[in-house]
Design a protein around this motif. Sequence first.
Motif, PDB file in Angstrom:
ATOM      1  N   UNK A   1       0.838  -1.195   0.000  1.00 11.99           N
ATOM      2  CA  UNK A   1       0.000   0.000   0.000  1.00 11.99           C
ATOM      3  C   UNK A   1       0.871   1.243   0.000  1.00 11.99           C
ATOM      4  N   UNK A   2       0.301   2.330  -0.503  1.00 10.95           N
ATOM      5  CA  UNK A   2       0.863   3.655  -0.294  1.00 10.95           C
ATOM      6  C   UNK A   2       0.148   4.184   0.942  1.00 10.95           C
ATOM      7  N   UNK A   3       0.864   4.272   2.049  1.00 10.97           N
ATOM      8  CA  UNK A   3       0.300   4.658   3.342  1.00 10.97           C
ATOM      9  C   UNK A   3       0.548   6.136   3.596  1.00 10.97           C
ATOM     10  N   UNK A   4      -0.524   6.904   3.759  1.00 12.60           N
ATOM     11  CA  UNK A   4      -0.411   8.351   3.951  1.00 12.60           C
ATOM     12  C   UNK A   4      -1.242   8.759   5.165  1.00 12.60           C
ATOM     13  N   UNK A   5      -0.640   9.576   6.000  1.00 10.50           N
ATOM     14  CA  UNK A   5      -1.302  10.160   7.163  1.00 10.50           C
ATOM     15  C   UNK A   5      -1.383  11.667   6.936  1.00 10.50           C
ATOM     16  N   UNK A   6      -2.593  12.214   6.992  1.00 10.32           N
ATOM     17  CA  UNK A   6      -2.789  13.649   6.804  1.00 10.32           C
ATOM     18  C   UNK A   6      -3.312  14.234   8.108  1.00 10.32           C
ATOM     19  N   UNK A   7      -2.717  15.342   8.503  1.00 13.50           N
ATOM     20  CA  UNK A   7      -3.082  16.036   9.733  1.00 13.50           C
ATOM     21  C   UNK A   7      -3.892  17.276   9.369  1.00 13.50           C
ATOM     22  N   UNK A   8      -5.074  17.378   9.973  1.00 16.04           N
ATOM     23  CA  UNK A   8      -5.996  18.474   9.676  1.00 16.04           C
ATOM     24  C   UNK A   8      -6.093  19.448  10.842  1.00 16.04           C
ATOM     25  N   UNK A   9      -6.520  20.660  10.524  1.00 10.68           N
ATOM     26  CA  UNK A   9      -6.771  21.658  11.557  1.00 10.68           C
ATOM     27  C   UNK A   9      -8.224  21.686  11.992  1.00 10.68           C
ATOM     28  N   UNK A  10      -9.081  20.946  11.271  1.00 12.82           N
ATOM     29  CA  UNK A  10     -10.508  20.953  11.604  1.00 12.82           C
ATOM     30  C   UNK A  10     -11.134  19.616  11.228  1.00 12.82           C
ATOM     31  N   UNK A  11     -12.288  19.306  11.814  1.00 16.31           N
ATOM     32  CA  UNK A  11     -12.998  18.093  11.410  1.00 16.31           C
ATOM     33  C   UNK A  11     -13.529  18.217   9.979  1.00 16.31           C
ATOM     34  N   UNK A  12     -13.854  17.099   9.400  1.00 16.08           N
ATOM     35  CA  UNK A  12     -14.423  17.048   8.059  1.00 16.08           C
ATOM     36  C   UNK A  12     -15.943  16.975   8.137  1.00 16.08           C
ATOM     37  N   UNK A  13     -16.575  17.241   7.004  1.00 16.42           N
ATOM     38  CA  UNK A  13     -18.020  17.044   6.904  1.00 16.42           C
ATOM     39  C   UNK A  13     -18.272  15.700   6.213  1.00 16.42           C
ATOM     40  N   UNK A  14     -19.481  15.199   6.343  1.00 15.74           N
ATOM     41  CA  UNK A  14     -19.817  13.950   5.657  1.00 15.74           C
ATOM     42  C   UNK A  14     -19.668  14.111   4.143  1.00 15.74           C
ATOM     43  N   UNK A  15     -20.071  15.266   3.611  1.00 17.91           N
ATOM     44  CA  UNK A  15     -19.951  15.506   2.164  1.00 17.91           C
ATOM     45  C   UNK A  15     -18.484  15.494   1.727  1.00 17.91           C
TER      46      UNK A  15
END
Length: 161
Positions: free
Chosen positions: A47-61
Amino acid sequence: MPAVPDSATEQARHVVRLVRETLGDPAVRAACPHGSAVLGGLRPTSDVDVLVVLDRPTTEAERRALTDALLAVSGARAYEGPARPVELSLVVHAEVRPWRYPPVCEYLYGEWLRDDFASGLTPAPAPCPDLAPLITMARAGDVSLLGPRPSELFDPVPEAD
């Protein structure tokens, strides 16, 4: 970082671009590889394993749009043609620093979930004990695809976790 084939690095960068396009640049703080790419065991079928760090939660959309984009570029059944499978984990920085157990994964995509996602299931935030070794691997590799290095983003994970 161990030698990683250019195609795997480019695919990881493409995944990061998809996340940035879907969520918007201000939401994405950083991205890093983990797994076999940083531990030296990357194989042709890894697999290509990627971890992304966000500053806010996501929406369902946003999570649905990202899932649809990943179905197009991940694995043997990718809509855009066969590629390495993608494992993408998104975390909200405030949910993992300071460290607490169990950590919450904002979003998880992996080929083992493909049939569910293709049928319309949208991943939702949930506690994810597997983030403990994932973050540990990312810190060990300490490679950034975007933004600060993992050692700057994450606290060490206690051995018991």
